[in-house]
Structures are given as structure tokens and as C-alpha cells.
Enzyme design. Structure first.
Site, PDB file in Angstrom:
ATOM      1  N   GLU A   1       0.827  -1.204   0.000  1.00 51.47           N
ATOM      2  CA  GLU A   1       0.000   0.000   0.000  1.00 51.47           C
ATOM      3  C   GLU A   1       0.865   1.259   0.000  1.00 51.47           C
ATOM      4  OE1 GLU A   1      -3.615   2.457   1.120  1.00 51.47           O
ATOM      5  OE2 GLU A   1      -3.246   0.646  -0.023  1.00 51.47           O
TER       6      GLU A   1
ATOM      7  N   GLU B   1      -3.031 -11.060   3.285  1.00 50.24           N
ATOM      8  CA  GLU B   1      -4.002 -11.052   4.377  1.00 50.24           C
ATOM      9  C   GLU B   1      -4.934 -12.271   4.373  1.00 50.24           C
ATOM     10  OE1 GLU B   1      -2.660  -6.803   4.013  1.00 50.24           O
ATOM     11  OE2 GLU B   1      -3.079  -8.462   2.661  1.00 50.24           O
TER      12      GLU B   1
END
Length: 256
Positions: A110, A130
Site C-alpha cells: 500500500e 491477508e
């Protein structure tokens, strides 16, 4: 040395994650230091471009440091506010080059996607692990992936937790250039020089306009008046560009 190294050389600010022993996972202290860095970058008119990099060969960044528990002590967004994950979003007004190597995953991915230019070492691997480890929380990273990668490739990363290598990322338009790890710093500086060869105020106004209406329909963007662009019309750099064109020489920018 601090876990965030911040220095200014010429018109380039260097922001470096300096915690290689932890694969540059971002601690609360690092978030605080990064916020200080972005605040200085935005406020200092002598800074025209930013190079974001990381120490060590194994990883650019693996996201937030969760060794003390997953809960964050403040609502500051990850990356000193730059990502918008978990708190208010801080926007870097200056053009940013990210120099990425090794693991660039989760919140680290990110952070890299917050840059305007990404240069990757051939060792770089990008991924969103994730779901693979059974964790999914605030999803800023998946929204950026959906906007910066082809639809099916983004969902491949999001849903499987698999990683893609630097050459694949280049193929899909995620990164601008892939170089050997030994040449990563040089390549990032070369991109910063390209950015600074243009009028810094024009670049900043263009970035603000491009990102400010990115999520809107084209007709809305076309009808929008952008204050930074209007303000640029009265600057010394605008006049210098006109003089240089008339005199057939390279302009000398002052950022004023």
C-alpha cells in the site's frame, strides 16, 4: 540511526525506512517520524520531489509491525498517514518515487502504491497476504490494487494471497522500471531528476488536478476549476518558462 532516515539533498527529500532487522515493518514510532517527514515535505518549498526507499535487500516493507498486538495506539494512518489505512489520509503534495526491493507486501505494498513512480529491483515481490493467513481488516490496500492493476490480476492477489514478481508488475503497469538491486538507488535518483527537470510548481499543480478528480466521471473533471493550476499562472516559474521558450534555452526553475 533512527528507524526513519530523513534528509534533503538539493531539491530532493530522501525518506528511508531503516529497520531491516524487522523487514522494515512500520512501528508507531516510525509512523510518527514519517508524519514529520511528510509535513516537512509539504511545507518546504525547496523540496520538489521525494524518494521513498528502504534499508536492506530482503524487504522494502512488510506492513505494520504487529509484534506488540494488532491494535494500533493512535488513529494515525499507516505510513505516517500516507496510506489512509486506519486513520485520516495525509496527501504528499510533491511527486514521489518509491524504490522497492524484496518483499513489498500488505501495508508495505500500500505504501509503495502511494508513490507516483515506482522503480523496482529485480528482487521485488508484491503481494497481499491477508486472506492467506486469515486476516482482513481495513481495506485501503485492496482498493488501491483494484485501481492500479487490471481487474483480474488485482483480485488474484487479493483473494489468493499470492505474490507477483517485479517483471510481472512491470508488465501490468504497476511499476515504471525494473533494475538490478545494485542499481536501484541510482534509478530512483534518475527518476527524481526527471521530475525536477520540469517546473516544480507545474508538477505539483498537475498532480493535484490529476488525483483530485480521479474518482469522478470525466465530464466532472473537465468542468472542474483547479486552484493550484490557476495560481500557477501568476508565478515566476510560469514567466521563466515563457522566457526560456522565447530564448531557446532550458528554463531555470526557482519554485516560486
Amino acid at each position: 540511526m533512527a528507524d526513519i532516515d530523513f534528509r534533503i539533498e538539493g531539491h530532493v527529500a530522501h525518506v528511508r525506512l531503516n529497520r531491516p532487522q524487522g523487514l522494515n515493518a512500520i512501528t508507531q514510532e516510525m509512523d510518527d517520524l514519517l508524519l514529520d517527514a511528510w509535513t516537512e515535505v509539504n511545507a518546504n518549498s525547496d523540496i520538489w520531489a521525494v524518494v521513498l526507499s528502504a534499508e536492506g535487500e530482503k524487504a522494502f516493507c512488510i506492513g505494520a509491525d504487529v509484534s506488540g498486538g494488532a491494535e494500533r495506539k493512535t488513529r494515525m494512518a499507516l505510513g505516517g498517514g500516507l496510506t489512509g489505512i486506519g486513520g485520516p489520509l495525509v496527501t504528499c503534495k510533491k511527486p514521489m518515487v518509491a524504490a522497492v526491493q524484496g518483499f513489498c507486501v500488505g501495508g508495505g505494498f500500500e505504501l509503495a502504491m502511494c508513490a507516483d513512480i515506482i522503480v523496482a529491483a529485480d528482487t521485488a515481490q508484491f503481494g497481499l497476504p491477508e486472506t492467506k493467513v486469515g486476516i482482513i481488516g481495513e481495506c485501503g490496500v485492496v482498493h488501491r490494487a483494484m485501481r492500479q492493476l487490471p481487474y483480474h490480476i488485482a483480485l488474484q492477489l487479493i483473494l489468493t494471497g499470492e505474490r507477483i514478481k517485479a517483471d510481472e508488475a512491470r508488465h501490468y503497469g504497476l511499476v515504471n522500471e525494473v533494475v538490478p538491486f545494485a542499481e536501484l538507488e541510482e534509478a530512483a535518483l534518475r527518476w527524481a531528476s526527471k521530475l525536477n527537470a520540469a517546473s516544480p510548481l507545474a508538477v505539483q499543480a498537475a498532480k493535484a488536478a490529476a488525483l483530485g478528480r480521479l474518482g469522478h466521471p470525466l465530464e466532472v473533471a473537465l468542468m472542474t476549476r483547479f486552484e493550484p493550476i490557476e495560481e500557477y499562472a501568476a508565478t515566476e516559474d510560469k514567466k521563466e518558462g515563457e522566457r526560456a521558450a522565447g530564448e531557446r534555452r532550458k528554463p531555470v526553475w526557482t519554485g516560486k
